[in-house]
Design an enzyme around this catalytic site. Structure first.
Site: not given
Length: 185
Positions: A41-45
């Site tokens: 999961l992306d850091t901003d997700s």
């Protein structure tokens, strides 16, 4: 057999165990040796991240060729226009790959209120509306959902993975930053 961990990943946490100079890591939350993310999961997700100590299971969950469905709730900026969202239900050329069609459902008013508050909160603009959709994909390539919604004309303000296969973050009862062993998706 405890070979799968479900983790409700907060915003701003990077999907690695080694230290990072800017972001928190999985090591700040999970101390189970030999477990690694099955996908990212992306850091901003935010939301459901699965970790395993079983290489075969990791491949079944993460590799797009296995078609494991992933469900996301996306808060999109702009007014709701069904003709723009229908673009997500078709193959989409994102430059480095062509997506498979996604399943898309407009969330009902208040449905996303069951989500935990994000820290920091998303930016809110009084003159620009937003709305929530559920997007189901079976590929999960790098920043795929964000890139798809942007191509359809909707910047993604917040992205939360709520399910992988049959495993759902709400049914698992995981609060933000919590994890538990679980059965296979």
């Amino acid at each position: 057999m405890n070979d799968l961990i479900a983790f409700n990943k907060p915003y701003g946490v990077i999907c690695q165990f080694s230290a990072h100079e800017k972001y928190g890591t999985l090591k700040d939350y999970i101390r189970q040796p030999g477990f690694y993310p099955a996908g990212r999961l992306d850091t901003d997700s935010e939301g459901l991240l699965l970790l395993t100590n079983n290489g075969r299971l990791q491949a079944q969950i993460a590799e797009p060729k296995h078609g494991k469905e992933k469900t996301y709730w996306a808060q999109l900026e702009g007014g709701y226009h069904p003709e723009k969202l229908v673009l997500l239900t078709k193959c989409m050329d994102l430059g480095d790959f062509i997506t498979q069609p996604a399943e898309v459902r407009l969330l009902e008013a208040g449905e996303a209120e069951c989500l935990w508050p994000r820290n920091p909160p998303i930016r809110e603009r009084k003159t620009v509306p937003d709305f929530w959709v559920e997007i189901k994909i079976s590929e999960g390539k790098n920043r795929q959902v964000r890139r798809m919604t942007a191509k359809a004309g909707y910047p993604c303000l917040r992205l939360v993975r709520v399910a992988v296969g049959k495993l759902n973050v709400f049914d698992l009862g995981l609060g933000l930053g919590e994890w538990s062993f679980c059965s296979r998706p």
